[in-house]
Design a protein around this motif. Structure first.
Motif, PDB file in Angstrom:
ATOM      1  N   VAL A 170       0.846  -1.187   0.000  1.00  0.00           N
ATOM      2  CA  VAL A 170       0.000   0.000   0.000  1.00  0.00           C
ATOM      3  C   VAL A 170       0.886   1.243   0.000  1.00  0.00           C
ATOM      4  O   VAL A 170       1.725   1.428   0.885  1.00  0.00           O
ATOM      5  N   LEU A 171       0.690   2.090  -1.006  1.00  0.00           N
ATOM      6  CA  LEU A 171       1.455   3.334  -1.108  1.00  0.00           C
ATOM      7  C   LEU A 171       0.631   4.545  -0.681  1.00  0.00           C
ATOM      8  O   LEU A 171       1.176   5.510  -0.152  1.00  0.00           O
ATOM      9  N   VAL A 172      -0.677   4.498  -0.952  1.00  0.00           N
ATOM     10  CA  VAL A 172      -1.578   5.580  -0.544  1.00  0.00           C
ATOM     11  C   VAL A 172      -2.767   4.953   0.163  1.00  0.00           C
ATOM     12  O   VAL A 172      -3.414   4.037  -0.367  1.00  0.00           O
ATOM     13  N   ASN A 173      -3.044   5.436   1.350  1.00  0.00           N
ATOM     14  CA  ASN A 173      -4.155   4.922   2.152  1.00  0.00           C
ATOM     15  C   ASN A 173      -5.082   6.075   2.486  1.00  0.00           C
ATOM     16  O   ASN A 173      -4.740   6.955   3.281  1.00  0.00           O
ATOM     17  N   ASP A 174      -6.254   6.095   1.852  1.00  0.00           N
ATOM     18  CA  ASP A 174      -7.262   7.130   2.080  1.00  0.00           C
ATOM     19  C   ASP A 174      -6.672   8.533   1.938  1.00  0.00           C
ATOM     20  O   ASP A 174      -6.847   9.400   2.795  1.00  0.00           O
ATOM     21  N   GLY A 175      -5.951   8.731   0.842  1.00  0.00           N
ATOM     22  CA  GLY A 175      -5.398  10.047   0.548  1.00  0.00           C
ATOM     23  C   GLY A 175      -4.092  10.363   1.246  1.00  0.00           C
ATOM     24  O   GLY A 175      -3.511  11.430   1.016  1.00  0.00           O
ATOM     25  N   ARG A 176      -3.609   9.457   2.093  1.00  0.00           N
ATOM     26  CA  ARG A 176      -2.364   9.693   2.826  1.00  0.00           C
ATOM     27  C   ARG A 176      -1.239   8.875   2.194  1.00  0.00           C
ATOM     28  O   ARG A 176      -1.358   7.665   2.020  1.00  0.00           O
ATOM     29  N   LEU A 177      -0.146   9.554   1.894  1.00  0.00           N
ATOM     30  CA  LEU A 177       1.006   8.911   1.280  1.00  0.00           C
ATOM     31  C   LEU A 177       1.827   8.196   2.345  1.00  0.00           C
ATOM     32  O   LEU A 177       2.230   8.793   3.345  1.00  0.00           O
ATOM     33  N   LEU A 178       2.072   6.892   2.131  1.00  0.00           N
ATOM     34  CA  LEU A 178       2.923   6.118   3.026  1.00  0.00           C
ATOM     35  C   LEU A 178       4.343   6.171   2.461  1.00  0.00           C
ATOM     36  O   LEU A 178       4.776   5.304   1.698  1.00  0.00           O
ATOM     37  N   ALA A 207      -6.568   9.950  -4.225  1.00  0.00           N
ATOM     38  CA  ALA A 207      -6.622   8.484  -4.304  1.00  0.00           C
ATOM     39  C   ALA A 207      -7.082   7.923  -2.963  1.00  0.00           C
ATOM     40  O   ALA A 207      -6.603   8.313  -1.905  1.00  0.00           O
ATOM     41  N   PHE A 208      -8.030   7.004  -3.028  1.00  0.00           N
ATOM     42  CA  PHE A 208      -8.476   6.317  -1.821  1.00  0.00           C
ATOM     43  C   PHE A 208      -7.516   5.183  -1.488  1.00  0.00           C
ATOM     44  O   PHE A 208      -7.203   4.929  -0.322  1.00  0.00           O
ATOM     45  N   LEU A 209      -7.032   4.498  -2.544  1.00  0.00           N
ATOM     46  CA  LEU A 209      -6.085   3.399  -2.360  1.00  0.00           C
ATOM     47  C   LEU A 209      -5.177   3.313  -3.578  1.00  0.00           C
ATOM     48  O   LEU A 209      -5.641   3.407  -4.714  1.00  0.00           O
ATOM     49  N   LEU A 210      -3.895   3.137  -3.313  1.00  0.00           N
ATOM     50  CA  LEU A 210      -2.922   2.926  -4.379  1.00  0.00           C
ATOM     51  C   LEU A 210      -1.951   1.854  -3.908  1.00  0.00           C
ATOM     52  O   LEU A 210      -1.309   2.008  -2.875  1.00  0.00           O
ATOM     53  N   THR A 211      -1.872   0.758  -4.666  1.00  0.00           N
ATOM     54  CA  THR A 211      -0.985  -0.341  -4.302  1.00  0.00           C
ATOM     55  C   THR A 211      -0.088  -0.697  -5.473  1.00  0.00           C
ATOM     56  O   THR A 211      -0.410  -0.428  -6.633  1.00  0.00           O
ATOM     57  N   LEU A 212       1.020  -1.341  -5.137  1.00  0.00           N
ATOM     58  CA  LEU A 212       1.971  -1.829  -6.135  1.00  0.00           C
ATOM     59  C   LEU A 212       2.368  -3.232  -5.737  1.00  0.00           C
ATOM     60  O   LEU A 212       2.838  -3.456  -4.617  1.00  0.00           O
ATOM     61  N   ASP A 213       2.163  -4.218  -6.645  1.00  0.00           N
ATOM     62  CA  ASP A 213       2.504  -5.592  -6.291  1.00  0.00           C
ATOM     63  C   ASP A 213       3.906  -5.947  -6.772  1.00  0.00           C
ATOM     64  O   ASP A 213       4.624  -5.121  -7.344  1.00  0.00           O
ATOM     65  N   GLY A 216       4.928  -5.289 -10.340  1.00  0.00           N
ATOM     66  CA  GLY A 216       4.887  -3.919 -10.829  1.00  0.00           C
ATOM     67  C   GLY A 216       3.501  -3.462 -11.235  1.00  0.00           C
ATOM     68  O   GLY A 216       3.362  -2.377 -11.813  1.00  0.00           O
ATOM     69  N   LYS A 217       2.478  -4.261 -10.909  1.00  0.00           N
ATOM     70  CA  LYS A 217       1.111  -3.879 -11.267  1.00  0.00           C
ATOM     71  C   LYS A 217       0.584  -2.854 -10.267  1.00  0.00           C
ATOM     72  O   LYS A 217       0.642  -3.056  -9.055  1.00  0.00           O
ATOM     73  N   VAL A 218       0.055  -1.765 -10.792  1.00  0.00           N
ATOM     74  CA  VAL A 218      -0.474  -0.702  -9.972  1.00  0.00           C
ATOM     75  C   VAL A 218      -2.000  -0.819  -9.919  1.00  0.00           C
ATOM     76  O   VAL A 218      -2.662  -0.993 -10.937  1.00  0.00           O
ATOM     77  N   THR A 219      -2.540  -0.745  -8.721  1.00  0.00           N
ATOM     78  CA  THR A 219      -3.985  -0.721  -8.534  1.00  0.00           C
ATOM     79  C   THR A 219      -4.355   0.587  -7.845  1.00  0.00           C
ATOM     80  O   THR A 219      -3.819   0.907  -6.783  1.00  0.00           O
ATOM     81  N   CYS A 220      -5.244   1.334  -8.476  1.00  0.00           N
ATOM     82  CA  CYS A 220      -5.628   2.650  -7.979  1.00  0.00           C
ATOM     83  C   CYS A 220      -7.147   2.735  -7.841  1.00  0.00           C
ATOM     84  O   CYS A 220      -7.870   2.395  -8.782  1.00  0.00           O
ATOM     85  N   VAL A 221      -7.582   3.166  -6.682  1.00  0.00           N
ATOM     86  CA  VAL A 221      -9.022   3.402  -6.436  1.00  0.00           C
ATOM     87  C   VAL A 221      -9.179   4.873  -6.095  1.00  0.00           C
ATOM     88  O   VAL A 221      -8.587   5.374  -5.128  1.00  0.00           O
ATOM     89  N   LYS A 222      -9.969   5.571  -6.902  1.00  0.00           N
ATOM     90  CA  LYS A 222     -10.154   7.000  -6.686  1.00  0.00           C
ATOM     91  C   LYS A 222     -11.128   7.250  -5.513  1.00  0.00           C
ATOM     92  O   LYS A 222     -12.009   6.433  -5.239  1.00  0.00           O
ATOM     93  N   LYS A 223     -10.935   8.364  -4.867  1.00  0.00           N
ATOM     94  CA  LYS A 223     -11.857   8.762  -3.807  1.00  0.00           C
ATOM     95  C   LYS A 223     -13.205   9.136  -4.407  1.00  0.00           C
ATOM     96  O   LYS A 223     -13.261   9.788  -5.441  1.00  0.00           O
ATOM     97  N   GLU A 224     -14.245   8.700  -3.748  1.00  0.00           N
ATOM     98  CA  GLU A 224     -15.582   9.091  -4.175  1.00  0.00           C
ATOM     99  C   GLU A 224     -15.888  10.479  -3.641  1.00  0.00           C
ATOM    100  O   GLU A 224     -15.412  10.876  -2.587  1.00  0.00           O
ATOM    101  N   GLY A 225     -16.727  11.207  -4.393  1.00  0.00           N
ATOM    102  CA  GLY A 225     -17.092  12.545  -3.969  1.00  0.00           C
ATOM    103  C   GLY A 225     -17.917  12.513  -2.713  1.00  0.00           C
ATOM    104  O   GLY A 225     -18.744  11.631  -2.498  1.00  0.00           O
ATOM    105  N   ARG A 226     -17.650  13.445  -1.822  1.00  0.00           N
ATOM    106  CA  ARG A 226     -18.392  13.520  -0.571  1.00  0.00           C
ATOM    107  C   ARG A 226     -19.362  14.692  -0.619  1.00  0.00           C
ATOM    108  O   ARG A 226     -19.027  15.775  -1.069  1.00  0.00           O
ATOM    109  N   ALA A 227     -20.540  14.394  -0.125  1.00  0.00           N
ATOM    110  CA  ALA A 227     -21.566  15.439  -0.116  1.00  0.00           C
ATOM    111  C   ALA A 227     -21.268  16.478   0.953  1.00  0.00           C
ATOM    112  O   ALA A 227     -20.732  16.155   1.982  1.00  0.00           O
TER     113      ALA A 227
END
Length: 227
Positions: A170-178, A207-213, A216-227
């Protein structure tokens, strides 16, 4: 008010530290001694939290004593198989070679209804499908089916398979860079910015989640808009 707050915080962190020392266990996986210890600690902690007339040490000292005793017993269990069996018990075989061990079930006060429920939860419809069923010290039931009841593996089918299990970091966790994880992979923020740009993001905060396996495969989940 401040006294109650301070007492609660001190006891909370003391208990959390003690439970961490006991190891990573879920409540259902606690052995009898560990469960008793957890209940006693929680009961001891509530008294000095609620009654300000009782000194804080009256709760802290018994808790520390119980934790020290627990660690001592754990060390004895590691060094002595006989003591481990006495303190923790031993697994019990409830089904052996497809045959119910009724005497063992009575000894453990394990009913037939409980056994059948556990078998169904693990995909078994009957006792005849099970070669061994072992009641573990934690109270969980380990079910080992006959070879004919197990789904065939790729090796048994003679299929050539490629190992595809990788451990993502995990490189990015809920918008926070590790940052530590990023550096451990030998990467820098330039790589991160370029990767985020390809994903349509301008910052890691989007980014809500960004991982690297490991491949070298990158998986990115964008943050959903908040009301």
């Amino acid at each position: 008010m401040m006294t109650a707050f301070a007492r609660t915080v001190i006891l909370y962190f003391l208990i959390m530290t003690g439970l961490r020392l006991m190891g990573k266990r879920q409540i259902g996986e606690l052995e009898p001694g560990e469960l008793v210890l957890t209940m006693m600690i929680s009961d001891l902690a509530t008294v000095p939290m609620q009654d300000f007339g009782i000194p804080l040490l009256a709760g802290v000292i018994p808790i520390l004593t119980l934790l020290a005793l627990s660690m001592l017993l754990s060390q004895l269990s590691l060094s002595s198989l006989r003591f481990r069996r006495l303190a923790c018990g031993a697994p019990s075989v409830l089904i052996r070679e497809g045959v119910l061990q009724q005497e063992v079930m009575r000894k453990n006060r394990y009913t037939l209804d409980e056994l059948l429920e556990e078998l169904r939860s693990q995909g078994m419809t009957g006792v005849e499908e099970v070669k061994y069923a072992v009641l573990e010290n934690s109270g969980q039931l380990s079910v080992l089916p006959w070879a004919g009841s197990r789904p065939p593996s790729a090796r048994q089918l003679g299929l050539e398979t490629e190992e595809d299990v990788t451990l993502p970091v995990v490189l990015v966790n809920d918008g926070r860079l590790l940052r530590r994880n990023l550096e451990a992979q030998g990467l820098d923020e330039s790589w991160l910015r370029e990767t985020l740009r390809k994903e349509g993001l301008s910052s890691h905060r989007e980014a809500f989640l960004l991982t690297l396996d490991e491949r070298g495969k990158v998986t990115c989940v964008k943050k959903e808009g908040r009301a």
